[in-house]
Design a protein around this motif. Structure first.
Motif, PDB file in Angstrom:
ATOM      1  N   PRO A   1      13.241   6.436   1.326  1.00 48.30           N
ATOM      2  CA  PRO A   1      12.693   7.573   0.556  1.00 48.30           C
ATOM      3  C   PRO A   1      12.470   8.837   1.369  1.00 48.30           C
ATOM      4  O   PRO A   1      11.787   9.750   0.896  1.00 48.30           O
ATOM      5  CB  PRO A   1      11.370   7.007   0.033  1.00 48.30           C
ATOM      6  CG  PRO A   1      10.952   6.015   1.057  1.00 48.30           C
ATOM      7  CD  PRO A   1      12.216   5.415   1.589  1.00 48.30           C
ATOM      8  N   GLU A   2      13.027   8.910   2.588  1.00 49.80           N
ATOM      9  CA  GLU A   2      12.836  10.116   3.403  1.00 49.80           C
ATOM     10  C   GLU A   2      13.359  11.372   2.711  1.00 49.80           C
ATOM     11  O   GLU A   2      12.731  12.429   2.749  1.00 49.80           O
ATOM     12  CB  GLU A   2      13.513   9.933   4.760  1.00 49.80           C
ATOM     13  CG  GLU A   2      12.606   9.436   5.868  1.00 49.80           C
ATOM     14  CD  GLU A   2      12.210   7.976   5.677  1.00 49.80           C
ATOM     15  OE1 GLU A   2      11.305   7.516   6.387  1.00 49.80           O
ATOM     16  OE2 GLU A   2      12.800   7.287   4.820  1.00 49.80           O
TER      17      GLU A   2
ATOM     18  N   TYR B   1       0.826  -1.207   0.000  1.00 46.32           N
ATOM     19  CA  TYR B   1       0.000   0.000   0.000  1.00 46.32           C
ATOM     20  C   TYR B   1       0.864   1.264   0.000  1.00 46.32           C
ATOM     21  O   TYR B   1       0.356   2.355  -0.195  1.00 46.32           O
ATOM     22  CB  TYR B   1      -0.930   0.012   1.223  1.00 46.32           C
ATOM     23  CG  TYR B   1      -0.246  -0.355   2.514  1.00 46.32           C
ATOM     24  CD1 TYR B   1       0.518   0.574   3.213  1.00 46.32           C
ATOM     25  CD2 TYR B   1      -0.345  -1.643   3.046  1.00 46.32           C
ATOM     26  CE1 TYR B   1       1.152   0.251   4.378  1.00 46.32           C
ATOM     27  CE2 TYR B   1       0.296  -1.977   4.221  1.00 46.32           C
ATOM     28  CZ  TYR B   1       1.043  -1.033   4.882  1.00 46.32           C
ATOM     29  OH  TYR B   1       1.685  -1.368   6.042  1.00 46.32           O
ATOM     30  N   TYR B   2       2.178   1.115   0.239  1.00 45.59           N
ATOM     31  CA  TYR B   2       3.060   2.275   0.184  1.00 45.59           C
ATOM     32  C   TYR B   2       3.156   2.791  -1.250  1.00 45.59           C
ATOM     33  O   TYR B   2       3.118   2.014  -2.201  1.00 45.59           O
ATOM     34  CB  TYR B   2       4.457   1.909   0.686  1.00 45.59           C
ATOM     35  CG  TYR B   2       4.650   2.104   2.168  1.00 45.59           C
ATOM     36  CD1 TYR B   2       4.268   1.114   3.070  1.00 45.59           C
ATOM     37  CD2 TYR B   2       5.206   3.268   2.675  1.00 45.59           C
ATOM     38  CE1 TYR B   2       4.446   1.285   4.426  1.00 45.59           C
ATOM     39  CE2 TYR B   2       5.388   3.442   4.035  1.00 45.59           C
ATOM     40  CZ  TYR B   2       5.001   2.448   4.912  1.00 45.59           C
ATOM     41  OH  TYR B   2       5.162   2.624   6.253  1.00 45.59           O
ATOM     42  N   PRO B   3       3.338   4.106  -1.428  1.00 43.37           N
ATOM     43  CA  PRO B   3       3.528   4.656  -2.783  1.00 43.37           C
ATOM     44  C   PRO B   3       4.767   4.054  -3.447  1.00 43.37           C
ATOM     45  O   PRO B   3       5.705   3.620  -2.778  1.00 43.37           O
ATOM     46  CB  PRO B   3       3.702   6.162  -2.529  1.00 43.37           C
ATOM     47  CG  PRO B   3       3.057   6.404  -1.201  1.00 43.37           C
ATOM     48  CD  PRO B   3       3.284   5.165  -0.397  1.00 43.37           C
ATOM     49  N   MET B   4       4.788   4.055  -4.772  1.00 41.37           N
ATOM     50  CA  MET B   4       5.796   3.315  -5.521  1.00 41.37           C
ATOM     51  C   MET B   4       6.801   4.195  -6.253  1.00 41.37           C
ATOM     52  O   MET B   4       7.619   3.680  -7.022  1.00 41.37           O
ATOM     53  CB  MET B   4       5.103   2.406  -6.539  1.00 41.37           C
ATOM     54  CG  MET B   4       4.344   1.251  -5.927  1.00 41.37           C
ATOM     55  SD  MET B   4       5.438   0.055  -5.134  1.00 41.37           S
ATOM     56  CE  MET B   4       6.339  -0.554  -6.551  1.00 41.37           C
ATOM     57  N   LEU B   5       6.771   5.507  -6.046  1.00 34.49           N
ATOM     58  CA  LEU B   5       7.658   6.372  -6.819  1.00 34.49           C
ATOM     59  C   LEU B   5       9.129   6.031  -6.596  1.00 34.49           C
ATOM     60  O   LEU B   5       9.913   5.978  -7.555  1.00 34.49           O
ATOM     61  CB  LEU B   5       7.403   7.835  -6.458  1.00 34.49           C
ATOM     62  CG  LEU B   5       8.253   8.872  -7.210  1.00 34.49           C
ATOM     63  CD1 LEU B   5       8.015   8.765  -8.705  1.00 34.49           C
ATOM     64  CD2 LEU B   5       7.949  10.283  -6.714  1.00 34.49           C
TER      65      LEU B   5
ATOM     66  N   MET C   1       5.227  14.449  -3.424  1.00 35.76           N
ATOM     67  CA  MET C   1       5.320  14.029  -2.027  1.00 35.76           C
ATOM     68  C   MET C   1       4.267  12.970  -1.697  1.00 35.76           C
ATOM     69  O   MET C   1       4.533  12.053  -0.903  1.00 35.76           O
ATOM     70  CB  MET C   1       5.198  15.242  -1.093  1.00 35.76           C
ATOM     71  CG  MET C   1       3.810  15.822  -0.959  1.00 35.76           C
ATOM     72  SD  MET C   1       3.687  17.157   0.270  1.00 35.76           S
ATOM     73  CE  MET C   1       4.490  18.510  -0.581  1.00 35.76           C
ATOM     74  N   VAL C   2       3.095  13.057  -2.318  1.00 39.55           N
ATOM     75  CA  VAL C   2       2.064  12.051  -2.100  1.00 39.55           C
ATOM     76  C   VAL C   2       2.513  10.702  -2.658  1.00 39.55           C
ATOM     77  O   VAL C   2       2.205   9.650  -2.083  1.00 39.55           O
ATOM     78  CB  VAL C   2       0.737  12.497  -2.745  1.00 39.55           C
ATOM     79  CG1 VAL C   2      -0.300  11.382  -2.681  1.00 39.55           C
ATOM     80  CG2 VAL C   2       0.202  13.743  -2.050  1.00 39.55           C
ATOM     81  N   CYS C   3       3.261  10.723  -3.758  1.00 37.13           N
ATOM     82  CA  CYS C   3       3.733   9.485  -4.386  1.00 37.13           C
ATOM     83  C   CYS C   3       4.994   8.949  -3.746  1.00 37.13           C
ATOM     84  O   CYS C   3       5.493   7.892  -4.155  1.00 37.13           O
ATOM     85  CB  CYS C   3       3.982   9.723  -5.880  1.00 37.13           C
ATOM     86  SG  CYS C   3       2.506  10.099  -6.840  1.00 37.13           S
ATOM     87  N   SER C   4       5.545   9.650  -2.756  1.00 38.27           N
ATOM     88  CA  SER C   4       6.810   9.235  -2.141  1.00 38.27           C
ATOM     89  C   SER C   4       6.601   8.353  -0.926  1.00 38.27           C
ATOM     90  O   SER C   4       7.202   7.287  -0.805  1.00 38.27           O
ATOM     91  CB  SER C   4       7.635  10.464  -1.749  1.00 38.27           C
ATOM     92  OG  SER C   4       7.928  11.261  -2.874  1.00 38.27           O
ATOM     93  N   LYS C   5       5.763   8.816   0.005  1.00 36.71           N
ATOM     94  CA  LYS C   5       5.513   8.066   1.233  1.00 36.71           C
ATOM     95  C   LYS C   5       4.099   8.358   1.706  1.00 36.71           C
ATOM     96  O   LYS C   5       3.474   9.326   1.284  1.00 36.71           O
ATOM     97  CB  LYS C   5       6.506   8.444   2.329  1.00 36.71           C
ATOM     98  CG  LYS C   5       7.927   7.944   2.127  1.00 36.71           C
ATOM     99  CD  LYS C   5       8.699   7.923   3.440  1.00 36.71           C
ATOM    100  CE  LYS C   5       8.212   6.823   4.360  1.00 36.71           C
ATOM    101  NZ  LYS C   5       8.951   6.788   5.648  1.00 36.71           N
TER     102      LYS C   5
END
Length: 319
Positions: free
Chosen positions: A176-177, A102-106, A214-218
């Motif tokens: 990805p921080e 469910y985590y973003p995949m960027l 940022m939404v696609c990062s974490k």
């Protein structure tokens, strides 16, 4: 979707470069430099120049630590890098052997794209990329300070002060921080430049793109985007938005749909994996623990810059 190849990746990256060039094609608005008063100098035990040199040395040490170390954190190996390797191996998005989908995949898609271009899976590339993004993060802080009118000679000092005060070990990892914080500070800097000169709506578009990033990062990126939207809504009358600005900001609301749509897609394809705490029943102690973790993640020291620049943007807003 289609198969990932080096050719298709280069085409995608080239398209993104064209889009970003369109946003940057206008010159930055002239920022009036407002030097800080000279009275603070005696308060420092060392001169400003020495402090700047110390900050630069600290940044260089962080960079060297980031590019020289290996991948040795479980979250790096067991989640993010594993997803990148699965994408590289199958040549498409395959989550059948990975967890926490469910985590973003960027971030894993970006690393997988580098694997394709390099012709092999080299874990160190993720660490090098994260270090490069860390430098972008620091550059965005300087950009935000420039938008606030901070004098040039103070920007490096304040950037180094932030880094030293809120240093965290995650900045030298392949997590990805750094990507998230670079997008957050990039969005805030773009918003501040837009508030400086409302006629340059390209900065507003750039802020929307950064917010989507940022939404696609974490997962935390969705919370930060929500805070930005709340801030804009709370100052709606004060900003006196034009019709064009309201239409552009409408895309900011659409960016909040990215994470729910991704979770729906993952669930529809049988890849969804619920949060572990939701499978163990409910208790008030668990709810309090989750709330405490939420405060640490969202309101932690590393994200203090969001509150600082957010309040600054409120002060810069037209009366």
């Amino acid at each position: 979707g289609g198969m990932l190849t080096a050719k298709s990746i280069l085409m995608i990256w080239g398209s993104l470069c064209i889009v970003l060039f369109y946003f940057y094609r206008q010159r930055l608005p002239k920022v009036r430099r407002t030097p800080l008063p000279s009275t603070p100098y005696p308060a420092f035990p060392i001169s400003l120049r020495i402090f700047n040199i110390t900050a630069i040395i600290f940044i260089v040490l962080c960079v060297l630590d980031g590019v020289s170390g290996g991948i040795n954190i479980w979250d790096e190996m067991g989640h993010w890098i594993l997803q990148s390797k699965m994408i590289f191996h199958h040549h498409y998005l395959n989550l059948s052997s990975t967890g926490q989908n469910y985590y973003p995949m960027l971030w894993p898609v970006n690393i997988a794209a580098q694997f394709f271009l390099a012709g092999g899976m080299h874990d160190e590339m993720a660490k090098w990329t994260s270090t490069l993004i860390f430098l972008c993060f620091l550059a965005q802080i300087r950009g935000g300070l420039a938008a606030l009118g901070v004098d040039f000679k103070w920007r490096t000092a304040l950037t180094g002060m932030y880094l030293i005060a809120f240093y965290n070990w995650t900045i030298i990892t392949a997590l990805p921080e750094n990507l998230l914080m670079a997008f957050v500070t990039g969005a805030l800097a773009a918003f501040l430049f837009w508030l400086k000169d409302r006629s340059q709506v390209n900065f507003l578009w750039l802020a929307i793109v950064m917010t989507a990033g940022m939404v696609c990062s974490k997962l935390e990126g969705s919370f930060v985007a929500g805070f930005i939207i709340i801030f804009l809504l709370s100052t709606y009358k004060q900003l006196a938005l034009s019709k064009q600005e309201r239409k552009i900001l409408g895309w900011l609301l659409i960016s909040l749909l990215i994470q729910p749509l991704w979770s729906w897609w993952v669930s529809a394809h049988g890849y969804y994996q619920a949060f572990h705490v939701t499978n163990l029943g409910f208790s008030w102690e668990k709810a309090a623990l989750i709330w405490k973790i939420f405060l640490i993640k969202v309101y932690g020291p590393r994200n203090a810059l969001l509150l600082i620049l957010g309040m600054s943007a409120l002060l810069l807003a037209p009366k």
